[in-house]
Design a protein around this motif. Sequence first.
Motif, PDB file in Angstrom:
ATOM      1  N   ALA A   1      -2.158   3.181   3.968  1.00 37.13           N
ATOM      2  CA  ALA A   1      -1.380   2.850   5.153  1.00 37.13           C
ATOM      3  C   ALA A   1       0.136   2.300   4.824  1.00 37.13           C
ATOM      4  O   ALA A   1       0.130   1.272   4.119  1.00 37.13           O
ATOM      5  CB  ALA A   1      -2.098   1.741   5.959  1.00 37.13           C
ATOM      6  N   SER A   2       1.019   3.156   5.276  1.00 31.36           N
ATOM      7  CA  SER A   2       2.315   2.885   5.063  1.00 31.36           C
ATOM      8  C   SER A   2       2.844   2.519   3.387  1.00 31.36           C
ATOM      9  O   SER A   2       3.760   1.709   3.140  1.00 31.36           O
ATOM     10  CB  SER A   2       2.817   1.498   5.783  1.00 31.36           C
ATOM     11  N   ARG A   3       1.947   2.962   2.474  1.00 33.93           N
ATOM     12  CA  ARG A   3       2.294   2.696   1.112  1.00 33.93           C
ATOM     13  C   ARG A   3       1.990   3.709   0.315  1.00 33.93           C
ATOM     14  O   ARG A   3       1.080   4.668   0.458  1.00 33.93           O
ATOM     15  CB  ARG A   3       1.624   1.380   0.599  1.00 33.93           C
ATOM     16  N   VAL A   4       2.883   3.998  -0.815  1.00 31.26           N
ATOM     17  CA  VAL A   4       2.773   5.102  -1.728  1.00 31.26           C
ATOM     18  C   VAL A   4       2.659   4.090  -3.159  1.00 31.26           C
ATOM     19  O   VAL A   4       3.602   3.049  -3.201  1.00 31.26           O
ATOM     20  CB  VAL A   4       3.630   6.073  -1.872  1.00 31.26           C
ATOM     21  N   VAL A   5       1.755   4.317  -3.897  1.00 27.50           N
ATOM     22  CA  VAL A   5       1.623   3.737  -5.416  1.00 27.50           C
ATOM     23  C   VAL A   5       1.870   4.797  -6.258  1.00 27.50           C
ATOM     24  O   VAL A   5       0.662   5.707  -6.337  1.00 27.50           O
ATOM     25  CB  VAL A   5       0.371   2.734  -5.580  1.00 27.50           C
ATOM     26  N   ASP A   6       2.714   4.790  -7.036  1.00 23.94           N
ATOM     27  CA  ASP A   6       2.634   5.745  -8.212  1.00 23.94           C
ATOM     28  C   ASP A   6       2.659   4.811  -9.725  1.00 23.94           C
ATOM     29  O   ASP A   6       3.198   3.907  -9.883  1.00 23.94           O
ATOM     30  CB  ASP A   6       4.155   6.544  -8.262  1.00 23.94           C
TER      31      ASP A   6
END
Length: 181
Positions: free
Chosen positions: A84-89
Amino acid sequence: MSDSVMAADKAMTGLWDKHLEAEFAHKSPDAAMSTMTSNPRVTIVPIMVGGRGPEELKNFYARHFLNQLPPDLEVTSVSRTVGASRVVDELVIKFTHTMQMDWVLPGVPPTGKRIEFPMVVVVYTEGDQIAAENLYWDTATILLQAGLLPDTKLPVPGAESARNMLSHTAPLNELIKRTQR
Protein backbone atom coordinates in the motif's frame (compact mmCIF):
# COMPACT_ATOMS: atom_id res chain seq x y z
CA MET A 1 -6.01 -9.40 -5.96
CA SER A 2 -8.50 -7.04 -7.55
CA ASP A 3 -7.93 -5.47 -10.93
CA SER A 4 -7.87 -1.99 -9.35
CA VAL A 5 -5.15 -3.03 -6.86
CA MET A 6 -3.08 -4.60 -9.64
CA ALA A 7 -3.47 -1.45 -11.75
CA ALA A 8 -2.43 0.75 -8.81
CA ASP A 9 0.62 -1.45 -8.15
CA LYS A 10 1.58 -1.34 -11.81
CA ALA A 11 1.23 2.47 -11.89
CA MET A 12 3.32 2.80 -8.72
CA THR A 13 6.14 0.57 -10.00
CA GLY A 14 6.00 2.35 -13.38
CA LEU A 15 6.41 5.68 -11.59
CA TRP A 16 9.40 4.34 -9.63
CA ASP A 17 10.98 2.91 -12.79
CA LYS A 18 10.53 6.28 -14.52
CA HIS A 19 12.22 7.98 -11.57
CA LEU A 20 15.14 5.51 -11.70
CA GLU A 21 15.53 6.11 -15.44
CA ALA A 22 15.64 9.88 -14.84
CA GLU A 23 18.38 9.35 -12.26
CA PHE A 24 20.59 6.63 -13.73
CA ALA A 25 19.98 6.77 -17.50
CA HIS A 26 19.51 10.52 -17.91
CA LYS A 27 21.17 11.87 -14.74
CA SER A 28 18.54 14.61 -14.79
CA PRO A 29 17.57 16.35 -11.54
CA ASP A 30 14.60 17.98 -13.28
CA ALA A 31 13.27 14.70 -14.68
CA ALA A 32 13.70 12.97 -11.31
CA MET A 33 11.95 15.83 -9.50
CA SER A 34 9.05 15.71 -11.99
CA THR A 35 8.08 12.29 -10.59
CA MET A 36 7.91 13.62 -7.02
CA THR A 37 5.43 15.49 -4.84
CA SER A 38 5.74 19.21 -4.17
CA ASN A 39 7.48 18.46 -0.86
CA PRO A 40 9.64 15.37 -1.47
CA ARG A 41 12.25 13.80 0.79
CA VAL A 42 15.20 11.48 0.14
CA THR A 43 17.20 10.17 3.08
CA ILE A 44 20.30 8.03 2.72
CA VAL A 45 19.95 6.71 6.24
CA PRO A 46 23.45 5.29 6.97
CA ILE A 47 25.22 8.61 6.37
CA MET A 48 22.26 11.02 6.77
CA VAL A 49 22.53 12.81 3.45
CA GLY A 50 19.79 13.65 0.96
CA GLY A 51 17.23 16.41 0.81
CA ARG A 52 13.93 17.64 2.22
CA GLY A 53 11.77 19.83 0.06
CA PRO A 54 12.17 20.57 -3.63
CA GLU A 55 15.03 23.08 -3.39
CA GLU A 56 17.25 21.06 -1.05
CA LEU A 57 16.56 17.79 -2.87
CA LYS A 58 17.20 19.22 -6.34
CA ASN A 59 20.48 20.67 -5.04
CA PHE A 60 21.44 17.27 -3.61
CA TYR A 61 20.61 15.51 -6.89
CA ALA A 62 22.54 18.07 -8.98
CA ARG A 63 25.62 18.59 -6.78
CA HIS A 64 26.07 15.44 -4.70
CA PHE A 65 24.43 12.49 -6.46
CA LEU A 66 23.65 12.43 -10.17
CA ASN A 67 26.93 14.13 -11.11
CA GLN A 68 28.82 11.61 -8.94
CA LEU A 69 27.71 8.34 -10.53
CA PRO A 70 30.84 6.47 -11.64
CA PRO A 71 30.92 5.33 -15.27
CA ASP A 72 31.05 1.64 -14.32
CA LEU A 73 28.13 1.82 -11.86
CA GLU A 74 26.00 -1.32 -11.94
CA VAL A 75 22.63 -1.63 -10.22
CA THR A 76 21.20 -5.14 -10.06
CA SER A 77 17.69 -5.82 -8.84
CA VAL A 78 17.38 -8.70 -6.37
CA SER A 79 13.72 -8.33 -5.43
CA ARG A 80 10.82 -5.90 -5.46
CA THR A 81 7.92 -5.84 -3.02
CA VAL A 82 4.87 -3.69 -3.62
CA GLY A 83 2.45 -2.72 -0.87
CA ALA A 84 0.00 0.00 0.00
CA SER A 85 1.63 3.22 -1.26
CA ARG A 86 5.09 1.63 -1.10
CA VAL A 87 7.67 -0.05 -3.28
CA VAL A 88 10.63 -1.78 -1.66
CA ASP A 89 13.60 -2.66 -3.87
CA GLU A 90 16.43 -4.89 -2.76
CA LEU A 91 19.46 -4.10 -4.93
CA VAL A 92 23.14 -4.82 -5.35
CA ILE A 93 25.32 -1.81 -6.20
CA LYS A 94 28.77 -2.19 -7.79
CA PHE A 95 31.27 0.44 -8.92
CA THR A 96 34.90 1.45 -8.90
CA HIS A 97 35.50 4.40 -6.59
CA THR A 98 37.06 6.63 -9.27
CA MET A 99 35.42 9.91 -8.21
CA GLN A 100 34.27 11.64 -5.08
CA MET A 101 30.85 10.27 -4.17
CA ASP A 102 29.17 12.37 -1.48
CA TRP A 103 26.13 10.08 -1.52
CA VAL A 104 28.23 7.04 -0.44
CA LEU A 105 31.54 8.30 1.02
CA PRO A 106 31.16 12.05 1.67
CA GLY A 107 34.47 13.91 1.57
CA VAL A 108 36.50 10.80 0.69
CA PRO A 109 38.76 11.22 -2.35
CA PRO A 110 38.67 8.41 -4.93
CA THR A 111 40.38 5.26 -3.69
CA GLY A 112 40.33 3.38 -7.01
CA LYS A 113 38.87 0.39 -5.14
CA ARG A 114 36.05 -1.81 -6.40
CA ILE A 115 33.00 -1.54 -4.12
CA GLU A 116 30.01 -3.92 -3.97
CA PHE A 117 27.20 -3.70 -1.45
CA PRO A 118 23.56 -4.63 -0.93
CA MET A 119 21.04 -1.79 -0.66
CA VAL A 120 17.38 -1.54 0.25
CA VAL A 121 15.26 1.38 -0.97
CA VAL A 122 11.82 2.06 0.50
CA VAL A 123 9.79 4.33 -1.77
CA TYR A 124 6.69 6.09 -0.41
CA THR A 125 4.08 7.36 -2.84
CA GLU A 126 1.20 9.81 -2.56
CA GLY A 127 -1.25 9.49 -5.41
CA ASP A 128 0.73 9.33 -8.62
CA GLN A 129 3.91 10.92 -7.22
CA ILE A 130 6.86 9.81 -5.11
CA ALA A 131 6.77 11.42 -1.68
CA ALA A 132 9.90 9.97 -0.11
CA GLU A 133 12.74 7.50 -0.42
CA ASN A 134 14.75 5.92 2.39
CA LEU A 135 17.93 4.12 1.34
CA TYR A 136 19.71 1.64 3.61
CA TRP A 137 23.07 -0.13 3.43
CA ASP A 138 25.99 -1.16 5.61
CA THR A 139 28.54 1.64 5.51
CA ALA A 140 31.19 -0.45 7.27
CA THR A 141 31.17 -2.90 4.33
CA ILE A 142 31.88 0.01 1.98
CA LEU A 143 34.59 1.46 4.23
CA LEU A 144 36.30 -1.94 4.42
CA GLN A 145 36.34 -2.35 0.63
CA ALA A 146 37.59 1.21 0.18
CA GLY A 147 40.54 0.44 2.45
CA LEU A 148 39.34 2.93 5.08
CA LEU A 149 38.86 0.49 7.97
CA PRO A 150 42.34 -0.32 9.24
CA ASP A 151 41.30 -3.19 11.52
CA THR A 152 40.43 -6.19 9.35
CA LYS A 153 39.45 -8.10 12.51
CA LEU A 154 36.29 -6.01 12.90
CA PRO A 155 33.08 -7.99 12.29
CA VAL A 156 32.49 -6.46 8.87
CA PRO A 157 31.89 -8.39 5.64
CA GLY A 158 33.22 -7.15 2.33
CA ALA A 159 31.88 -7.62 -1.19
CA GLU A 160 30.78 -11.15 -0.31
CA SER A 161 27.65 -9.69 1.31
CA ALA A 162 26.58 -8.27 -2.07
CA ARG A 163 27.60 -11.40 -3.96
CA ASN A 164 25.58 -13.57 -1.61
CA MET A 165 22.48 -11.51 -2.40
CA LEU A 166 22.82 -12.57 -6.03
CA SER A 167 23.84 -16.20 -5.69
CA HIS A 168 23.10 -17.27 -2.10
CA THR A 169 26.19 -19.47 -2.16
CA ALA A 170 28.64 -17.54 0.02
CA PRO A 171 29.43 -19.32 3.28
CA LEU A 172 27.60 -17.95 6.29
CA ASN A 173 28.90 -17.38 9.82
CA GLU A 174 32.46 -16.63 8.69
CA LEU A 175 32.70 -13.63 11.02
CA ILE A 176 31.65 -15.80 13.96
CA LYS A 177 34.09 -18.54 13.00
CA ARG A 178 36.91 -15.99 12.72
CA THR A 179 36.41 -14.97 16.36
CA GLN A 180 36.59 -18.58 17.52
CA ARG A 181 40.01 -19.30 16.00
